[in-house]
Design an enzyme around this catalytic site. Structure first.
Site, mmCIF file in Angstrom:
data_model
loop_
_atom_site.group_PDB
_atom_site.id
_atom_site.type_symbol
_atom_site.label_atom_id
_atom_site.label_comp_id
_atom_site.label_asym_id
_atom_site.label_seq_id
_atom_site.Cartn_x
_atom_site.Cartn_y
_atom_site.Cartn_z
ATOM 1 N N LYS A 61 0.837 -1.208 0.000
ATOM 2 C CA LYS A 61 0.000 0.000 0.000
ATOM 3 C C LYS A 61 0.870 1.254 0.000
ATOM 4 C CE LYS A 61 -3.754 -2.583 2.073
ATOM 5 N NZ LYS A 61 -4.470 -3.024 3.273
ATOM 6 N N GLN B 265 -4.534 -1.423 9.480
ATOM 7 C CA GLN B 265 -4.432 -2.773 8.935
ATOM 8 C C GLN B 265 -5.032 -3.786 9.911
ATOM 9 O OE1 GLN B 265 -3.237 -3.529 5.776
ATOM 10 N NE2 GLN B 265 -4.019 -5.569 6.208
ATOM 11 N N ASP C 266 -10.816 3.078 3.589
ATOM 12 C CA ASP C 266 -11.046 1.628 3.512
ATOM 13 C C ASP C 266 -12.547 1.329 3.407
ATOM 14 O OD1 ASP C 266 -9.279 -0.421 3.271
ATOM 15 O OD2 ASP C 266 -8.877 -0.652 5.418
#
Ligand code: NAP
Length: 283
Positions: free
Chosen positions: A53, A97, A120
């Site tokens: 990422k 995460q 997200d």
């Protein structure tokens, strides 16, 4: 019929080039899009994902910050960091995460992220925005699948879409996105009786199960679009999806491979969401 392969790598490259152009234009106006990635603990898979990422941000000209903490970080300390990132004008997107260590309540942490920075798309406000068709960030993996389906040129209006899987982050948002494009949607799950009965009626099948060979050729209507989200390892340790690719490609009209289908789109949509968060902040 041999299906046309929907190339996720090629589509991701196109979208990333567009992100790079728009990020450069925004940076020239004094706003460099910025993503903060927060990793807690030493999970090896998570370390690989966050690395990808951050690298993708750098390649696209986005500012990125990787905050790494040991597994002993307290929930309170993590919530403090989220509050600081929420207040940081250089950060437009925040990604925590998952999974988090067991002593940290992931729902509480995600709920602490400012929905305007929830790139997200996991915050309940983002899920609610998708449900009600109001502006918000779409969860990256199903959003990427929508882009792959769009690539076929097929209008989803009036088509029958069958989503296999109903997780909060993948299956459910996938079904809502298809619904928003006027598909008639069936959601299947582990308690569905006769999965094949449903998939055989589908113009579009999206498999998000996590089990190899969940969809085989006898379960697919000729010409259907088949999107494979699954990420599994076969007996030889090779990455494979939920769909029997070799069999199904002889029946389907369109199919995504694993690897090279949905996978590259997930990180790409994270870049798209981060850029859009920055564009909204700068508007
Ligand atoms: P998950 O939370 O484990 O959900 C799996 C879903 O599959 C559940 O809804 C489950 O039903 C359903 N299911 C299980 N067995 C089934 C069966 N025999 N028939 C029909 N449905 C069945 O997994 P997830 O997070 O949604 O992820 C699904 C897959 O996508 C995994 O392989 C994951 O690695 C992959 N994935 C890939 C990406 C990517 O970027 N490519 C991103 C995210 C996820 P119940 O609800 O009834 O248990």
């Amino acid at each position: 019929m041999t299906a046309t392969i929907i190339d996720g790598n090629a589509l991701a490259a196109e979208l990333r080039a567009d992100v790079r152009r728009r990020a450069a234009a925004l940076t020239a106006r004094g706003v460099r899009p910025g993503l903060a990635v927060v990793l807690v603990g030493e999970d090896p898979a998570s370390q690989v994902y966050v690395g990808k990422k951050v690298q993708a941000c750098q390649d696209a000209g986005l500012h990125s910050v990787l905050e790494r903490y040991g597994a002993e970080l307290t929930e309170a300390a993590l919530l403090d960091r989220i509050a600081a990132l929420n207040a940081d004008p250089a950060i437009h997107g925040i990604l925590v995460q998952l999974p988090l260590p067991k002593h940290i309540d992931a729902q509480k942490v995600i709920a602490a992220i400012d929905p305007a920075k929830d790139v997200d798309g996991f915050h309940v406000a983002s899920a609610g925005a998708l449900l009600t068709g109001t502006p918000g960030f779409w969860s990256c993996t199903p959003y990427g699948c929508m882009k792959l389906i769009e690539r076929t040129g097929i209008d989803l209006a009036g088509k029958h879409a069958v989503v296999i899987g109903r997780s909060n982050n993948v299956g459910k948002p996938m079904a809502l996105m298809l619904l928003q494009k006027n598909a008639t949607v069936t959601i299947c799950h582990s308690a569905t009786a006769n999965l094949k009965h449903h998939t055989l009626q589908a113009d579009v099948i999206v498999a998000a199960v996590g089990r190899q060979n969940t969809v085989t050729a006898d379960m697919v209507k000729p010409g259907a679009v088949v999107i494979d989200i699954g990420m599994n390892r076969n007996a030889a340790g090779k990455l494979c999806g939920d769909v029997d690719f070799a069999g199904v490609r002889e029946v389907a009209g369109w199919i995504t491979p694993v690897p090279g289908g949905v996978g590259p789109m997930t990180v790409t949509m994270l870049l798209v969401n981060t850029l859009e968060a920055a564009e909204r902040a700068a508007a």
